[in-house]
Design a protein around this motif. Structure first.
Motif, PDB file in Angstrom:
ATOM      1  N   UNK A 187      -1.749   3.018   8.221  1.00  0.00           N
ATOM      2  CA  UNK A 187      -2.272   3.412   6.912  1.00  0.00           C
ATOM      3  C   UNK A 187      -2.360   4.935   6.796  1.00  0.00           C
ATOM      4  N   UNK A 244       0.841  -1.204   0.000  1.00  0.00           N
ATOM      5  CA  UNK A 244       0.000   0.000   0.000  1.00  0.00           C
ATOM      6  C   UNK A 244       0.873   1.250   0.000  1.00  0.00           C
ATOM      7  N   UNK A 245       0.534   2.203  -0.866  1.00  0.00           N
ATOM      8  CA  UNK A 245       1.338   3.426  -0.921  1.00  0.00           C
ATOM      9  C   UNK A 245       0.604   4.626  -0.344  1.00  0.00           C
ATOM     10  N   UNK A 246      -0.736   4.520  -0.283  1.00  0.00           N
ATOM     11  CA  UNK A 246      -1.508   5.644   0.239  1.00  0.00           C
ATOM     12  C   UNK A 246      -2.878   5.133   0.653  1.00  0.00           C
ATOM     13  N   UNK A 247      -3.335   5.585   1.810  1.00  0.00           N
ATOM     14  CA  UNK A 247      -4.660   5.166   2.283  1.00  0.00           C
ATOM     15  C   UNK A 247      -5.671   6.258   1.978  1.00  0.00           C
ATOM     16  N   UNK A 248      -6.670   5.920   1.174  1.00  0.00           N
ATOM     17  CA  UNK A 248      -7.668   6.936   0.862  1.00  0.00           C
ATOM     18  C   UNK A 248      -9.076   6.402   1.049  1.00  0.00           C
ATOM     19  N   UNK A 249      -9.206   5.298   1.786  1.00  0.00           N
ATOM     20  CA  UNK A 249     -10.519   4.726   2.076  1.00  0.00           C
ATOM     21  C   UNK A 249     -11.286   4.453   0.794  1.00  0.00           C
ATOM     22  N   UNK A 250     -10.576   4.024  -0.240  1.00  0.00           N
ATOM     23  CA  UNK A 250     -11.243   3.743  -1.511  1.00  0.00           C
ATOM     24  C   UNK A 250     -11.062   2.285  -1.900  1.00  0.00           C
ATOM     25  N   UNK A 302     -10.005  12.204   5.781  1.00  0.00           N
ATOM     26  CA  UNK A 302      -9.741  11.865   4.381  1.00  0.00           C
ATOM     27  C   UNK A 302     -10.697  12.596   3.442  1.00  0.00           C
ATOM     28  N   UNK A 347     -13.854   6.219   7.972  1.00  0.00           N
ATOM     29  CA  UNK A 347     -12.774   5.306   7.618  1.00  0.00           C
ATOM     30  C   UNK A 347     -11.427   5.701   8.215  1.00  0.00           C
ATOM     31  N   UNK A 348     -11.335   6.907   8.755  1.00  0.00           N
ATOM     32  CA  UNK A 348     -10.083   7.342   9.379  1.00  0.00           C
ATOM     33  C   UNK A 348     -10.227   7.436  10.898  1.00  0.00           C
ATOM     34  N   UNK A 407      -3.934  13.954  -1.719  1.00  0.00           N
ATOM     35  CA  UNK A 407      -3.820  12.635  -2.356  1.00  0.00           C
ATOM     36  C   UNK A 407      -2.803  12.709  -3.488  1.00  0.00           C
ATOM     37  N   UNK A 408      -1.824  11.836  -3.421  1.00  0.00           N
ATOM     38  CA  UNK A 408      -0.779  11.844  -4.438  1.00  0.00           C
ATOM     39  C   UNK A 408      -0.998  10.795  -5.512  1.00  0.00           C
ATOM     40  N   UNK A 409      -1.844   9.819  -5.196  1.00  0.00           N
ATOM     41  CA  UNK A 409      -2.064   8.717  -6.154  1.00  0.00           C
ATOM     42  C   UNK A 409      -3.515   8.629  -6.583  1.00  0.00           C
ATOM     43  N   UNK A 410      -4.301   9.607  -6.307  1.00  0.00           N
ATOM     44  CA  UNK A 410      -5.707   9.582  -6.731  1.00  0.00           C
ATOM     45  C   UNK A 410      -6.627   9.154  -5.628  1.00  0.00           C
ATOM     46  N   UNK A 439      -4.747   0.935  11.289  1.00  0.00           N
ATOM     47  CA  UNK A 439      -5.283   2.185  10.748  1.00  0.00           C
ATOM     48  C   UNK A 439      -4.261   3.312  10.865  1.00  0.00           C
ATOM     49  N   UNK A 461       0.760   6.813   5.956  1.00  0.00           N
ATOM     50  CA  UNK A 461       1.227   6.860   4.567  1.00  0.00           C
ATOM     51  C   UNK A 461       0.727   8.103   3.839  1.00  0.00           C
ATOM     52  N   UNK A 462      -0.253   8.746   4.431  1.00  0.00           N
ATOM     53  CA  UNK A 462      -0.894   9.880   3.739  1.00  0.00           C
ATOM     54  C   UNK A 462      -0.173  11.188   4.035  1.00  0.00           C
TER      55      UNK A 462
END
Lengths: 160, 98
Positions: free
Chosen positions: B11, A1-7, B65, B46-47, B95-98, B8, B14-15
Motif C-alpha cells: 500500500x 486501490x490507487x493510493x494509500x492515505x490511511x483514510x 503519511x 497507519x504507516x 497525495x495525488x488523489x486527496x 502495508x 502506491x504512494x
C-alpha cells in the motif's frame, strides 16, 4: 486501490451496530462500527464522541458500584440511545440503503448524461424527444419498473 | 469477486513521496522513550513508521503519511518523546488523489 492515505472508512449504519458492551468491556466509535452516512453528510467523529461519553458515564457508574459485569455496563447502550446522534442514525436508517444501491452510482449518472447528450447535440441522424431518448438509453441497463422502485427508495431515504 | 488485501508495504508503495534526505521531520528523544511503558507509537501509526531496533525507537520518517496521530498518542499515552514537525516545503507525502 490507487493510493494509500490511511483514510479508509468502514461501513456503518444503525443495522450494523453490534453489541456495545460485555463482561468488563465497552466498545465505542469506529470499533463499534458507529458511522452515520446520510448521503449529504458523513459523520464519524461526533458519533464517536457521543458513544465515548456514554461509555464513560456507564463505566463511572460501574466503578461506583464496583461491578464491571455486562449487566452493569448495559446502561451504556441506554445512555447512547438517548443521544441525538443515535436518534439521527435511526432517522436516516433508510438512507443507508441508497449507498448500497449500485445503480445510483453506475447507471443513472450515465443515463442522465446520455439523455442530455441526445437532446442537446445536433447529429446527422434523426433526433428523439426526451421519452424516446430515455427509453433507448435505458435498454439493457434498467427497466422502468426498477427505476420506479429506485425513485421510491430515494424518496424514502432522503425526503420523508 | 474476491477482495485482495494488500500488505502495508504494497500500500505504501502506491504512494508518492519527495523524501528530504537531509532532515527528518520526526525527532525522537530516546531517554523519554526508554521510560515509556505503553509506547503507543508502535501501534497507532497507519504507516508503521515507528519500529524498535535493538531496544531503541526508530522512525522510518520517509514512510510518514503526515496524519499526526503519533504526536497525539505520544503526548497523551506516552512520555512525549516524539517531536513531529511538518516536513519542509515541497517534501513529504504527495497525495495525488486527496
Amino acid at each position: 486501490m490507487v493510493e494509500y492515505s490511511a483514510q479508509a472508512i468502514h461501513r456503518g449504519g444503525v443495522h450494523l451496530i453490534p453489541k456495545l458492551y460485555g463482561h468488563g468491556y465497552v466498545v465505542a466509535g469506529s470499533a463499534a462500527r458507529l458511522l452515520l452516512n446520510n448521503v449529504m453528510t458523513l459523520r464519524g467523529m461526533d458519533v464517536a464522541v457521543a458513544s465515548a461519553a456514554s461509555a464513560a458515564q456507564a463505566v463511572l457508574a460501574a466503578r461506583e458500584a464496583g461491578d464491571y459485569s455486562a449487566d452493569k455496563l448495559a446502561v451504556y447502550e441506554q445512555f447512547f440511545k438517548q443521544t441525538d446522534v443515535y436518534k439521527d442514525m435511526v432517522t436516516f436508517k433508510e438512507t443507508y440503503a441508497l449507498l448500497e444501491n449500485k445503480r445510483l452510482f453506475h447507471v443513472y449518472p450515465d443515463l442522465v448524461g446520455h439523455v442530455m447528450g441526445d437532446m442537446f447535440s445536433v447529429k446527422a441522424r434523426p433526433g428523439k424527444k426526451a421519452y424516446r431518448a430515455l427509453r433507448d438509453n435505458m435498454q439493457d441497463e434498467v427497466t422502468m419498473w426498477q427505476m420506479m422502485k429506485d425513485v421510491i427508495q430515494i424518496g424514502r431515504g432522503l425526503v420523508r | 469477486m474476491k477482495i485482495q488485501v494488500l500488505s502495508l508495504d504494497a500500500r505504501l508503495g502506491l504512494d508518492k513521496y519527495e523524501i528530504d534526505e537531509k532532515n527528518s521531520h520526526i525527532l525522537i528523544d530516546q531517554s523519554r522513550c526508554q521510560q515509556c511503558l505503553l509506547q503507543p507509537c508502535l501501534t497507532v501509526c497507519p504507516a508503521a513508521v515507528y519500529v524498535t531496533v535493538d531496544g531503541d525507537i526508530v522512525a522510518r520518517y520517509e514512510n510518514c503519511l503526515e496524519c499526526g496521530t503519533c504526536q497525539v498518542a505520544c503526548d497523551t499515552g506516552g512520555e512525549g518523546g516524539i517531536t513531529w514537525n511538518p516536513p519542509q516545503g515541497g517534501f513529504g507525502i504527495l497525495f495525488r488523489y486527496g
